[in-house]
Write an enzyme that holds these catalytic residues in place. Structure first.
Site, short mmCIF file in Angstrom:
data_model
loop_
_atom_site.label_atom_id
_atom_site.label_comp_id
_atom_site.label_asym_id
_atom_site.label_seq_id
_atom_site.Cartn_x
_atom_site.Cartn_y
_atom_site.Cartn_z
CB SER A 57 45.82 -1.50 -13.89
OG SER A 57 45.49 -2.87 -14.07
CG HIS A 113 44.30 -0.28 -17.85
ND1 HIS A 113 44.43 0.15 -19.15
CD2 HIS A 113 44.92 -1.48 -17.79
CE1 HIS A 113 45.10 -0.74 -19.85
NE2 HIS A 113 45.40 -1.75 -19.05
#
Length: 220
Positions: free
Chosen positions: A7, A32
């Protein structure tokens, strides 16, 4: 092997291209992107222009996690911007079937995200239409939070729920994933794990991805 989805919420935003190149070398298979609006969650992050830029910077699929109050207004626009996976929170969309169907119609994978305190029965009607489920193992809004222990049993129940119904939705777990717990999460049924601080908070994000991947090998 369980897929690792770094992420970028925890990455250095001034060097996103370099950060993504590093995790690609480490073996990440998904990028992500946490999209927050300051309404559904108490934080504001990134939006469509960032997705457009990143789509030109990597060949890995971009996974846009919409933590926003009106996801139906923007879901398709994220597909158009270059996201190949778009997830919408069950708590945020009164017309979730319509949104999921439209994401898929536009050629992306459609995900349904669910918060820690939301019971799994909230997924019963939408599960046959979802390509994947994002099981939150922290309360969404900020990176660096600790994994909520009860998420493991919820993950196991979700895996059984999908299997018993003969469905194909994959499970993505998001929140508090680190080297010490990633193997247990994979063993409980996660097929994609999202990690932010564990990767981009490390001295060497490339090596951090490798370590997370190797920790899940025994659960292939």
């Amino acid at each position: 092997m369980t897929e690792i989805a770094p992420s970028i919420l925890a990455a250095d935003f001034a060097r996103l291209g370099e950060a993504i190149a590093a995790v690609e070398r480490g073996g990440a298979s998904i990028i992500h992107i946490d999209v927050m609006d300051g309404h559904f969650v108490p934080n504001i992050t990134m939006g469509l222009p960032v997705v457009q830029s990143l789509a030109r910077a990597t060949r890995l699929p971009l996974d846009a996690h919409l933590m926003i109050a009106e996801p139906a207004r923007y879901a398709v626009r994220f597909v158009e911007a270059g996201a190949r996976m778009v997830s919408v929170h069950v708590e945020a969309d009164a017309h979730l079937h319509r949104t999921v169907t439209e994401i898929k119609r536009r050629g992306a994978l459609a995900g349904v995200a669910i918060n820690p305190a939301t019971p799994l029965n909230a997924l019963e009607e939408i599960l046959p239409y979802a390509d994947y489920v994002v099981l939150m193992s922290v309360n969404p809004g900020f990176s660096g939070q600790r994994f909520i222990p009860t998420a493991l049993e919820k993950l196991r129940r979700l895996r059984r729920m999908i299997s018993e119904r003969g469905l194909t939705a994959r499970i993505e777990v998001d929140g508090g994933i680190e080297r010490d717990n990633v193997a247990e999460v994979a063993a409980a049924g996660a097929q994609i794990v999202v990690a932010a601080t564990a990767i981009f908070g490390a001295d060497d994000p490339e090596e951090a991805v490798r370590q997370l991947r190797s920790a899940t090998v025994q659960w292939v």
